[in-house]
Design an enzyme around this catalytic site. Sequence first.
Site, PDB file in Angstrom:
ATOM      1  CB  CYS A  44      32.728  45.723  44.457  1.00 35.43           C
ATOM      2  SG  CYS A  44      33.080  47.463  44.819  1.00 35.43           S
TER       3      CYS A  44
HETATM    4  N1  LIG Z   1      38.791  48.308  42.660  1.00 33.36           N
HETATM    5  C1  LIG Z   1      37.658  47.616  42.753  1.00 33.36           C
HETATM    6  O1  LIG Z   1      37.424  46.891  43.729  1.00 33.36           O
HETATM    7  C2  LIG Z   1      36.611  47.734  41.670  1.00 33.36           C
HETATM    8  C3  LIG Z   1      35.481  46.901  41.751  1.00 33.36           C
HETATM    9  C4  LIG Z   1      34.492  46.982  40.759  1.00 33.36           C
HETATM   10  C5  LIG Z   1      34.637  47.900  39.733  1.00 33.36           C
HETATM   11  N2  LIG Z   1      35.725  48.714  39.696  1.00 33.36           N
HETATM   12  C6  LIG Z   1      35.824  49.681  38.596  1.00 33.36           C
HETATM   13  O2  LIG Z   1      36.822  49.237  37.698  1.00 33.36           O
HETATM   14  C7  LIG Z   1      37.492  50.366  37.124  1.00 33.36           C
HETATM   15  C8  LIG Z   1      38.985  50.237  37.427  1.00 33.36           C
HETATM   16  O3  LIG Z   1      39.139  50.264  38.837  1.00 33.36           O
HETATM   17  P1  LIG Z   1      40.548  50.038  39.543  1.00 33.36           P
HETATM   18  O4  LIG Z   1      40.263  49.998  40.984  1.00 33.36           O
HETATM   19  O5  LIG Z   1      41.281  48.920  38.905  1.00 33.36           O
HETATM   20  O6  LIG Z   1      41.285  51.436  39.175  1.00 33.36           O
HETATM   21  P2  LIG Z   1      42.837  51.765  39.214  1.00 33.36           P
HETATM   22  O7  LIG Z   1      43.547  50.842  40.120  1.00 33.36           O
HETATM   23  O8  LIG Z   1      42.913  53.230  39.498  1.00 33.36           O
HETATM   24  O9  LIG Z   1      43.325  51.501  37.699  1.00 33.36           O
HETATM   25  C9  LIG Z   1      42.895  52.307  36.627  1.00 33.36           C
HETATM   26  C10 LIG Z   1      43.510  51.795  35.328  1.00 33.36           C
HETATM   27  O10 LIG Z   1      43.051  52.617  34.263  1.00 33.36           O
HETATM   28  C11 LIG Z   1      44.193  53.227  33.594  1.00 33.36           C
HETATM   29  N3  LIG Z   1      43.798  54.593  33.232  1.00 33.36           N
HETATM   30  C12 LIG Z   1      43.532  55.629  34.042  1.00 33.36           C
HETATM   31  N4  LIG Z   1      43.116  56.705  33.328  1.00 33.36           N
HETATM   32  C13 LIG Z   1      43.163  56.325  32.019  1.00 33.36           C
HETATM   33  C14 LIG Z   1      42.867  56.990  30.782  1.00 33.36           C
HETATM   34  N5  LIG Z   1      42.417  58.239  30.751  1.00 33.36           N
HETATM   35  N6  LIG Z   1      43.041  56.279  29.647  1.00 33.36           N
HETATM   36  C15 LIG Z   1      43.489  55.014  29.653  1.00 33.36           C
HETATM   37  N7  LIG Z   1      43.781  54.342  30.787  1.00 33.36           N
HETATM   38  C16 LIG Z   1      43.606  54.995  31.945  1.00 33.36           C
HETATM   39  C17 LIG Z   1      45.305  53.192  34.614  1.00 33.36           C
HETATM   40  O11 LIG Z   1      46.552  53.224  33.929  1.00 33.36           O
HETATM   41  P3  LIG Z   1      47.907  53.747  34.652  1.00 33.36           P
HETATM   42  O12 LIG Z   1      48.435  52.595  35.458  1.00 33.36           O
HETATM   43  O13 LIG Z   1      48.796  54.070  33.495  1.00 33.36           O
HETATM   44  O14 LIG Z   1      47.513  54.925  35.497  1.00 33.36           O
HETATM   45  C18 LIG Z   1      45.039  51.844  35.276  1.00 33.36           C
HETATM   46  O15 LIG Z   1      45.496  50.802  34.454  1.00 33.36           O
HETATM   47  C19 LIG Z   1      36.873  51.610  37.770  1.00 33.36           C
HETATM   48  O16 LIG Z   1      35.907  52.160  36.918  1.00 33.36           O
HETATM   49  C20 LIG Z   1      36.223  51.077  39.034  1.00 33.36           C
HETATM   50  O17 LIG Z   1      35.093  51.847  39.439  1.00 33.36           O
HETATM   51  C21 LIG Z   1      36.724  48.635  40.623  1.00 33.36           C
END
Ligand SMILES: NC(=O)c1ccc[n+]([C@@H]2O[C@H](COP(=O)([O-])OP(=O)(O)OC[C@H]3O[C@@H](n4cnc5c(N)ncnc54)[C@H](OP(=O)(O)O)[C@@H]3O)[C@@H](O)[C@H]2O)c1
Length: 342
Positions: free
Chosen positions: A159
């Site tokens: 981001c």
């Molecule tokens: N947030 C942002 O603004 C943003 C921007 C750009 C990129 N990203 C990237 O996008 C990715 C997701 O970010 P997020 O903010 O959406 O994270 P998040 O809110 O913590 O969500 C993580 C997701 O992954 C699942 N998960 C966690 N550990 C897992 C595993 N070992 N196996 C399978 N599923 C698993 C979780 O499932 P449960 O619900 O069951 O825990 C949840 O659905 C990250 O790598 C982050 O760096 C995020």
Amino acid sequence: MHTYTLTSMTLRPPTIASPRVAIAGATGYAGQELLRLLAGHPAIRVAAAMSSSAEARRVPALARIWDDEIQPLDTARLADADIVCLALPEHASAALGPQLARAGSRVVDLSGAFRLRDDDSRAMWYPDTPALPEGTVYGLTELHRDAIASAAFVSNPGCYPTAAILALAPLAAAGLLDGDVIIDAKSGVSGAGKKPSERTHFSEVHGSLSAYGVFNHRHAAEMEQGIGRSVTFVPHLVPLNRGILETIYVRLVPGAGSADVAGVLGAAYADAPFIRLRGDDLPDIKQVAYTNFCDIGWRVDATTGRTVLVSCLDNLLKGAAGQAVQNLNLMCGLDERAGLWR
Ligand SMILES: NC(=O)c1ccc[n+]([C@@H]2O[C@H](COP(=O)([O-])OP(=O)(O)OC[C@H]3O[C@@H](n4cnc5c(N)ncnc54)[C@H](OP(=O)(O)O)[C@@H]3O)[C@@H](O)[C@H]2O)c1
């Protein structure tokens, strides 16, 4: 500059007939946003949505948007889709991405695991990541459209880097930048994902503002890769849900001015529907929140060449799920705006 209207969008038949996309991490902040976008997409169908939970479950916030159950992670079912989107923590993508690539799946990975091309840099910032899958493409849509369209594995940008690279890469490539690049960034708390930490929970963030990750944030390496210059990057956490604003301090080469910045960015983004060049009308987060736009404004001090650019986007859309849909559209041969233009 082009004027983009809804009616100008041609929804050509996709190069993949009725593309089916599966999402891993669909209960996370980025994954839920992606599921929302794809559930309403005019051409792409959601083949499956999965989380880390051992039980199938419904997400109340997705009622009437996606009424199917979110399933436990199932690699074989993921691999059955035309394209798999990974919205997982880095270590989980680092393990699953190569496995899917070996099984012949096309992948869009939203994590940082595969963004850095330099092996040493990747080993330092993403130690869980093995070698890059064959043909990995950095998915900053506006800069790599052709490579993304045919890519087997797309590493969706971070981001903070999306906002910085979109503002700076064309200026760097045109030789307009002179000296240090300082990126002072503010982000809403959803950028840290849904799991609260001591730094991100409500009573720490509400009514406060803090710098973090100074000289040790891995997005600095991604920015340097995209811009081709070293940067000083200082992120701040602000008491907002979503949105990123970057105030970028640079100096232009002698003789260059605001018209040169306008000319270079205007040429770079003449065909980019989601980049809004604002000139000296500096953008703010409210104008981009809940959209896939990246707004870029700038002011140049004509006597010193000191220049401030302001680049703004929604971290969950242009900074994550929205850009992933742009990339999916290209990979399926669709109009880049499909499912995003509203
Ligand atoms: N947030 C942002 O603004 C943003 C921007 C750009 C990129 N990203 C990237 O996008 C990715 C997701 O970010 P997020 O903010 O959406 O994270 P998040 O809110 O913590 O969500 C993580 C997701 O992954 C699942 N998960 C966690 N550990 C897992 C595993 N070992 N196996 C399978 N599923 C698993 C979780 O499932 P449960 O619900 O069951 O825990 C949840 O659905 C990250 O790598 C982050 O760096 C995020």
